[in-house]
Write an enzyme that holds these catalytic residues in place. Sequence first.
Site, mmCIF file in Angstrom:
data_model
loop_
_atom_site.group_PDB
_atom_site.id
_atom_site.type_symbol
_atom_site.label_atom_id
_atom_site.label_comp_id
_atom_site.label_asym_id
_atom_site.label_seq_id
_atom_site.Cartn_x
_atom_site.Cartn_y
_atom_site.Cartn_z
ATOM 1 N N ASP A 204 55.996 23.244 -11.733
ATOM 2 C CA ASP A 204 57.044 22.488 -11.039
ATOM 3 C C ASP A 204 56.410 21.783 -9.846
ATOM 4 O OD1 ASP A 204 56.573 24.361 -9.062
ATOM 5 O OD2 ASP A 204 58.624 25.125 -8.987
ATOM 6 N N ASP A 206 57.048 21.471 -5.612
ATOM 7 C CA ASP A 206 57.804 22.089 -4.521
ATOM 8 C C ASP A 206 57.658 21.278 -3.236
ATOM 9 O OD1 ASP A 206 58.184 24.837 -5.985
ATOM 10 O OD2 ASP A 206 56.022 24.495 -6.038
ATOM 11 N N ASP A 302 61.552 21.911 -6.888
ATOM 12 C CA ASP A 302 62.207 22.777 -5.906
ATOM 13 C C ASP A 302 62.171 22.108 -4.541
ATOM 14 O OD1 ASP A 302 62.750 24.836 -7.680
ATOM 15 O OD2 ASP A 302 60.911 25.938 -7.221
HETATM 16 P P1 ATP Z 1 53.153 26.548 -10.083
HETATM 17 O O1 ATP Z 1 52.058 25.569 -10.066
HETATM 18 O O2 ATP Z 1 53.198 27.327 -11.346
HETATM 19 O O3 ATP Z 1 54.479 25.968 -9.728
HETATM 20 P P2 ATP Z 1 53.378 27.785 -7.537
HETATM 21 O O4 ATP Z 1 52.437 28.611 -6.740
HETATM 22 O O5 ATP Z 1 53.796 26.477 -6.960
HETATM 23 O O6 ATP Z 1 52.756 27.619 -8.959
HETATM 24 P P3 ATP Z 1 56.181 28.504 -7.531
HETATM 25 O O7 ATP Z 1 56.896 29.447 -8.444
HETATM 26 O O8 ATP Z 1 56.598 27.094 -7.575
HETATM 27 O O9 ATP Z 1 54.633 28.709 -7.837
HETATM 28 O O10 ATP Z 1 56.353 29.100 -6.091
HETATM 29 C C1 ATP Z 1 55.809 28.464 -4.955
HETATM 30 C C2 ATP Z 1 55.988 29.328 -3.763
HETATM 31 O O11 ATP Z 1 57.369 29.508 -3.470
HETATM 32 C C3 ATP Z 1 55.418 30.730 -3.952
HETATM 33 O O12 ATP Z 1 54.629 31.020 -2.849
HETATM 34 C C4 ATP Z 1 56.580 31.660 -3.948
HETATM 35 O O13 ATP Z 1 56.286 32.816 -3.222
HETATM 36 C C5 ATP Z 1 57.654 30.851 -3.265
HETATM 37 N N1 ATP Z 1 58.922 31.187 -3.904
HETATM 38 C C6 ATP Z 1 59.248 30.955 -5.185
HETATM 39 N N2 ATP Z 1 60.477 31.416 -5.450
HETATM 40 C C7 ATP Z 1 60.938 31.943 -4.301
HETATM 41 C C8 ATP Z 1 62.144 32.587 -3.904
HETATM 42 N N3 ATP Z 1 63.142 32.793 -4.774
HETATM 43 N N4 ATP Z 1 62.265 32.974 -2.629
HETATM 44 C C9 ATP Z 1 61.282 32.790 -1.747
HETATM 45 N N5 ATP Z 1 60.111 32.193 -2.064
HETATM 46 C C10 ATP Z 1 59.944 31.790 -3.312
HETATM 47 MN MN MN Z 2 55.323 25.379 -7.843
HETATM 48 MN MN MN Z 3 58.734 26.403 -7.356
#
Ligand code: ATP
Ligand code: MN
Ligand code: MN
Length: 378
Positions: A204, A206, A302
Site C-alpha cells: 500500500d 501510507d 492509508d
Molecule cells: P508495506 O510495504 O507492505 O505496506 P509497511 O511497512 O508500509 O509495508 P504497513 O502495513 O503499511 O506496512 O504499515 C506501516 C506502518 O503503519 C507500520 O509501522 C505499522 O506499525 C503502522 N500501522 C499499521 N497499521 C496500524 C494500526 N492499525 N495502528 C497503528 N499503526 C499501524
Molecule cells: Mn505500507
Molecule cells: Mn499501511
Amino acid sequence: PTNEAEVEVFSVPSYACQRRTTLENRNTVLTDALSLLAENAELSAEEGRGVAFRRAAAVLKVLPEPVTDMTQLRGLPCLGEHSLRVIKDILENGASSEVESTKQSERFKALKVLTGVFGVGAKTADRWIREGIHDLQQLKDSRQTLNRAQRAGLEHYDDINQPVSKAEADAIGEIVEEAVASVLPGAQVTLIGGFRRGKLSGHDVDFLITHPEEGREVGLMPKIVSWLESQGFLLYQKTTRNSYLESDDGPARPCSNMDRFERCFSVFKLDEDEKRRAGQTQSHHASAEDGGLKPWRAVRVDLVVSPISQFAFALLGWTGSKLFERELRRWAGHEKTMSLSSHALYDNTQRTYLRATSEEEIFAHLGLDYIPPSERNA
Ligand code: ATP
Ligand code: MN
Ligand code: MN
C-alpha cells in the site's frame, strides 16, 4: 575460515531498534523461510510464535555475510530452538521440511488467498475455512454477507494484491498533495510506511498529514476525502477516529488529543495517465497485451492526520517496520519503564509525558542511537 577458532562470530544487540537494518539482506533464503513460518503463525492466531520467528529473521537480516555454518550463530540473540532447527535444516538439506509442508498445506494456501481480500482478517478467514470456503470462487458462491471493505476487496482483488511500485506511490503522492493543498493550504504531506524506509515496492502507500499550526488539522480528513471523492479518485474509503482502545499502548494516551487523530483506509483509482504525469513511462499492468484494457489500477492507500504536537511520534510510529515498532515499544517498556505510542512517550517513573518535535529527540529520550528510516527495515 575452517579452523573453529577462526569462525567469524557475529555480535548483534538483542533489540531490533538497537540495530541498523538496511534493505540489503545476505540471508534471504533463511529469512524468507522464517518469515513464512511467522506469517503462518500470525494467520493461525499464534502471535507469540509469529513474533519469535520475526525476531529470528530480523537478526539474520543484519548479518554481514551469508550464514554457512551453524557455529556462526553462537551467541546471537532471538534464535530459539525452533528457528535454529529450521536454519539447520536449510543449511544441511537445502530446504526446511516444515516450511515446505506449510507452503503446500491447503489451510495455509486458503488463509493466504482469503486474507488477501482487503477487509478480511485471520479470524474471518478461519471461520470461512471451517465452513468449507477455501478460495475466491467458493467465497463468491457462498452467499456470505460481506461488509463494504470486503466487497471492495473482492472486486479489486488482483489489483490490490499486485505490489505498488515507487512510481505509483509517487503518483498517489501527487494526488494527495493536490487534495491537501486544495482543502487546507499550508498543510504538509509526508510519505510514511515502507516507501519512507526506501522500499521499492509495497502493499500500500501510507501518508501522514499535519499542519504547522496546532489545531488547524482538526476536521481535515473528511475534507480531504470529499475532495478525493469529488475528483473520482476513491474506489473505497473508511475514515475512523484513531482509538487507543484498539491497541495496548497503555498510559501513553493524551486523552484531550485523541479525537484529533484520524485515519482513512482507502482504495484509490490510479489512472495510467496520472502515473505518466508522475513520470512513469510504461506500465506492465493492465496493458493492452493482457487483453484487459482497463486504463487504471486500484491501489491501497492509508492516510493519517496528526496534530503537529504529536507529529514526531506519529512519524516514528507509522514508518515501521512493524517489528521495529514493536521492538521500540518493548525497549521503552522493559528497559526504560516508559510507554511509547504513535501519539506520545510517557515516563512511568517520572509520571510525565516527554515532548519531542523530531524522531531524533524520541530516540534520545529512549537512550537509543538514532536509526534513520532506511535502517529500520527489521
Ligand atoms: P508495506 O510495504 O507492505 O505496506 P509497511 O511497512 O508500509 O509495508 P504497513 O502495513 O503499511 O506496512 O504499515 C506501516 C506502518 O503503519 C507500520 O509501522 C505499522 O506499525 C503502522 N500501522 C499499521 N497499521 C496500524 C494500526 N492499525 N495502528 C497503528 N499503526 C499501524
Ligand atoms: Mn505500507
Ligand atoms: Mn499501511
